[in-house]
Design an enzyme around this catalytic site. Structure first.
Site: not given
Length: 366
Positions: A17, A111-112
């Protein structure tokens, strides 16, 4: 804690993350923004914060907060317009690092992601070593930080990545899982929101340990089929597989609110933000769809979706916002606070020229 995940029958799952991703990219690219409270998002009257830097979070500013509230909390807050083209380019570089270790990647958002490194390209025995290398490569190549969680299932890997943010690395070993979960507040367990938490408290369940000791029969009686889910998760049982990339047939985004709301002005503000976001996503994906869908999830986790199709494709914020408001009029929420709104365009009869990073379809889950 022993951070060496043993080479045995357990899966080796990493959750990565990025830390305050949008804001961190902007601070990286503009030295004048470093160490200052910034918010990425639309600063207008109906604006919403997409991401806040850690300096801004000290003032109580968080994602999905109306921009007007954020400015009151921090008059020195600096607003930066979102630049999804830039973020997607950086995201592609991040995912390229992931692919150096495994092809079993489940994208959660831009983004994860979850990574299954049980069998990995680097031939490494310990998942924690891979997590360290990924974090190091992200720092060295992109000048950004990420937090990583390592465990044998998605549920615990996700919790582990949040444990020592920012720039954290935490491992929940299989032999330590039950004890770790026993100390968790029940609202940290997947699927247990505010309403369920209150019901748990009424049953005398405040910690994971109390949930672990609650008979399955009682949990099933009180929570239906979710009773089994809560029972399994509290005992560290999560066999959910990773779902790698599949070509998407829709473009959408959603917001999970920090607090449930039935305030029409606030809901319209958030819809406006979603419409702006969706417009940008449609343009970037070169996607044209003829069906608009509004998803509404209420405070009690009940969910409804309403769709409307049109002969012309939905492309622009104004028409997206207009149809969303029109649909919302038919949904009784005044006495049933909303916890999530989602908007989606589907039913495409147009073949795009390309599919840039479709698996990175942005889900704004705050």
């Amino acid at each position: 804690m022993n951070t060496n995940v043993p080479h045995n029958n357990y899966r080796k799952i990493i959750h990565i993350d990025m830390d305050a991703f949008f804001a961190s990219v902007e601070q990286r690219d503009n030295p004048e923004l470093r160490n200052k409270p910034i918010a990425v998002g639309y600063s207008g009257n109906r604006g919403v914060v997409a991401t806040a830097s850690y300096e801004a979070r000290k003032f109580g500013i968080h994602s999905a907060m109306p921009s007007s509230v954020a400015r009151r909390k921090c008059p020195e807050l600096i607003f930066i317009d979102t630049n999804y083209e830039k973020y997607e380019a950086v995201s592609k570089q991040i995912y390229e690092i992931f692919q150096e270790y495994t092809d079993i990647i489940e994208p959660i958002s831009i983004d994860e992601a979850f990574l299954d490194v049980t069998e990995n390209k680097a031939g490494k025995l310990y998942a924690v070593d891979i997590a360290k290398e990924i974090k190091q490569k992200i720092r060295e190549r992109l000048n950004l930080t990420a937090s990583a969680g390592v465990s044998y299932c998605k549920f615990l890997a996700k919790i582990a990545s949040d444990w020592k943010k920012p720039d954290g690395l935490y491992v929940i070993h299989p032999t330590k899982a039950a004890k770790f979960i026993s100390n968790l507040d029940v609202d940290k367990i997947w699927g247990i929101g505010p309403v369920t938490t209150k019901k748990m408290h009424n049953l005398g369940i405040f910690k994971g340990e109390q949930l672990q000791n609650m008979p399955l029969q009682i949990l099933s009686r009180e929570f239906g089929r979710m009773g089994r889910v809560y029972h399994d998760l509290s005992n560290g049982i999560d066999n959910s597989p990773l779902e790698p990339f599949r070509q998407r047939k829709s473009v959408g985004c959603e917001l999970t609110f920090e607090k449930d709301t039935c305030n029409t002005e606030e809901i319209y503000s958030l819809l406006n933000y979603l419409a702006r976001n969706l417009e940008e996503r449609l343009e970037k994906a070169d996607f044209r769809g003829h069906t608009f869908t509004l998803k509404v999830k209420f405070h009690d986790f009940k969910q409804i979706t309403r769709s409307l199709s049109c002969s012309c494709p939905y492309l622009y914020r104004e028409e997206i916002l207009s149809v969303a408001k029109e649909i919302l009029k038919s949904i009784p929420y005044e006495a049933n606070p909303i916890r999530l709104l989602g908007v989606c365009i589907s039913n495409s009869i147009y073949k795009p020229k390309s599919y840039p990073n479709e698996y990175l379809q942005l889900t704004l889950d705050f």
